[in-house]
Scaffold this active site. Structure first.
Site, PDB file in Angstrom:
ATOM      1  N   GLU A 115     111.297 -18.112  53.832  1.00  0.00           N
ATOM      2  CA  GLU A 115     111.287 -19.571  53.569  1.00  0.00           C
ATOM      3  C   GLU A 115     110.409 -19.958  52.385  1.00  0.00           C
ATOM      4  OE1 GLU A 115     110.493 -21.874  57.123  1.00  0.00           O
ATOM      5  OE2 GLU A 115     112.413 -21.304  57.991  1.00  0.00           O
ATOM      6  N   GLU A 173     117.094 -17.251  61.412  1.00  0.00           N
ATOM      7  CA  GLU A 173     116.359 -18.141  62.325  1.00  0.00           C
ATOM      8  C   GLU A 173     117.301 -19.269  62.717  1.00  0.00           C
ATOM      9  OE1 GLU A 173     112.427 -19.578  61.339  1.00  0.00           O
ATOM     10  OE2 GLU A 173     111.949 -17.716  60.301  1.00  0.00           O
TER      11      GLU A 173
HETATM   12  O1  AHR Z   1     110.231 -19.910  64.089  1.00  0.00           O
HETATM   13  C1  AHR Z   1     109.170 -20.759  63.781  1.00  0.00           C
HETATM   14  C2  AHR Z   1     108.992 -20.957  62.271  1.00  0.00           C
HETATM   15  O2  AHR Z   1     110.048 -21.715  61.775  1.00  0.00           O
HETATM   16  C3  AHR Z   1     108.989 -19.720  61.407  1.00  0.00           C
HETATM   17  O3  AHR Z   1     107.747 -19.121  61.316  1.00  0.00           O
HETATM   18  C4  AHR Z   1     109.401 -20.247  60.081  1.00  0.00           C
HETATM   19  O4  AHR Z   1     110.048 -19.281  59.291  1.00  0.00           O
HETATM   20  C5  AHR Z   1     110.252 -21.450  60.404  1.00  0.00           C
HETATM   21  O5  AHR Z   1     109.902 -22.554  59.659  1.00  0.00           O
END
Ligand code: AHR
Length: 504
Positions: free
Chosen positions: A173, A292
């Protein structure tokens, strides 16, 4: 009663199910590692501190890939802090989660745990505060057989054989201003390309994931992907996508249609990647690593972070999921399956305690949250070829996603076993009859109907005291008549309809 029409035909093949889409995620965040997978002294922990009850649930969940060690955590972490004798490991400040990181659990423990879980590791390198050299060092430690300083260090730490980690994320990210080491798309693209080139010199068999946007709503979304891929397309195998759906405002019709947004997100990332491929004359189609995704009551995070000073493993975003959230998770999996031609990896975030399907108490039990069930059933039964389905169903209006279909479906057919599994979600607050035309499968028979029915109590949750309040139940076996069948989908429900057809 409302009717949704569905025609399924083995000729409408999208692609084979990638088993890597049933991944999960273990981040050094909150109580995911400490008090989650790792809790020395717990009655169910082994001599290494790995909790046996969490391992059993991870295997039952069917997680095929585990992404590690972050997440935001990775962007400020030093991998070498987490290897070697436990007594020599430093305590560090983790800026991402305002936490003290003891480094009692690191790469070697993760590899032991992942093997015990029967899953494939997916490592992330730090491209926030670090660069090409540290990524190469980590890869040498993990994958080089021996005879060099870092590979011999791994051997000295007890792993004579290389870990052979195939999947690697080039940072996390880095489009996000919250990220330690946040970068512009050009800065990140250059760094990712150089890191990728060097990593493939060490181990040409690795598959690399460039960071896409941390959400479709980011102001730089699509422009970020285009720029990053102009730098990296020829060096990487995947572009990542992340998304979380927040039910905090109580708008149930909208949250139930979250998969509509995920579907559009995937389509847009594919379009952007294909644009770069056309411009640079690449024949190879890039895949997406949706590494994610989940439901997340995000409004609670700020309070969690503001409440405290620097401590170890605080409880962070331990969302308790409702039956409605489980239906949403089931529908997000339907969407990932439907894009089998372009989504090659996916990881639900996260595995334990932190927005997770598995919850634990310190020194106490581990249990399945509501969202555990659609994941486990999909991971177990989605095998074979994904078939395109276009349900013709009643529609409804949502504040967030406009007018959407009340029913969402995908079908998976395994020609080897003859099983046809139909995953069907009813987003409506009333029952719907699903009218299936299966005449393209001569001799087909109904085999079962499993439903997770949220309609009666959409806010029901599982807790340590009542861990099985929300569980799937068996419905009637679908009855086939002339190659057609009608099945009732309860209001707000996730359903798995199972059929068998003769194999030839
Ligand atoms: O999963 C929680 C967080 O969400 C992670 O660390 C990050 O990559 C995202 O913003």
């Amino acid at each position: 009663m409302d009717i949704a029409q569905l025609t399924i035909d083995p000729a409408f093949r999208i692609g084979d199910v990638h088993r890597r889409i049933f991944g999960s995620f273990v981040e050094h965040m909150g109580r995911c590692v400490y008090g989650g997978v790792f809790e020395p002294g717990h009655p169910r922990a082994d001599e290494r501190g790995l909790r046996g009850d969490v391992l059993e649930l991870t295997r039952e969940l069917g997680a095929t890939v585990i992404r590690y060690p972050g997440g935001n955590f990775v962007s400020g972490s030093r991998w070498e802090d987490g290897v070697g004798p436990a007594g020599d490991r430093p305590r560090r400040l983790d800026l991402a989660w305002k936490t003290v990181e003891p480094n009692a659990f690191g790469l070697d423990e993760f590899m032991t745990w992942t093997r015990a879980a029967g899953a494939e590791p997916m490592m992330a390198v730090n491209l926030g505060t670090r660069g090409v050299q540290e990524a190469c060092d980590l890869l040498e430690y993990a994958n080089h057989p021996g005879g060099t300083r870092l590979s011999d260090l791994r051997r000295a730490h007890g792993s004579a054989e290389p870990y052979g980690i195939r999947l690697w994320c080039l940072g996390n990210e880095l489009d996000g201003p919250w990220q330690v080491g946040h970068k512009t798309a050009d800065e990140y693209g250059r760094l990712a390309a150089e890191t990728a080139r060097a990593m493939k010199m060490i181990d040409p068999d690795v598959s690399l994931v460039a960071c896409g946007s941390s959400g479709r709503g980011m102001p730089t979304f699509a422009a970020w992907e285009a720029t990053v891929l102009e730098h990296t397309y020829e060096h990487v195998d995947y572009i990542s996508a992340h998304t979380y759906y927040d039910p905090s405002d109580g708008d149930r019709p909208s949250i139930l249609a979250s998969a509509v947004d995920m579907d559009a997100f995937i389509t847009e990332v594919v379009a952007t990647a294909d644009h770069v491929a056309a411009k640079q004359r690449h024949r190879r189609k890039l895949k997406i690593s949706f590494d994610e995704w989940n439901v997340w009551y995000q409004s609670r995070l700020r309070a969690d972070l503001d409440r405290r000073g620097w401590v170890e493993a605080p409880a962070l975003i331990e969302d308790t999921y409702t039956a409605t959230d489980a239906v949403v998770v089931g529908d997000l999996l339907v969407t990932l399956l439907r894009h089998a031609d372009r989504v090659g990896v996916a990881c639900q975030a996260q595995l334990v305690n932190v927005i997770a399907p598995i919850r634990t108490e310190k020194g106490g039990p581990a249990w399945r949250q509501t969202i555990f069930h659609p994941f486990a059933l999909t991971a177990r039964h989605a095998r074979g070829a994904v078939l395109r389905t276009e349900p013709v169903a009643p529609q409804y209006d949502t504040a967030r996603h406009g007018r959407v279909s009340g029913v969402d479906t995908v079908a998976v057919h395994d020609p080897e076993t003859g099983y046809l599994n139909v995953f069907a979600v009813n987003r409506l607050d009333r029952d719907v009859i699903l009218d299936c035309d299966l005449r393209a499968f001569p001799g087909i028979a109904g085999a079962g109907h499993i439903t997770l029915d949220a309609g009666a109590d959409p806010d029901a949750v599982n807790t340590a005291a009542a861990p099985d309040r929300v569980t799937p139940r068996q419905g009637d076996r679908p009855a086939i008549d002339g190659g057609r069948c009608q099945v009732r989908l309860p209001a707000i429900s996730w359903n798995l309809l199972r059929f068998t057809s003769p194999t030839h």
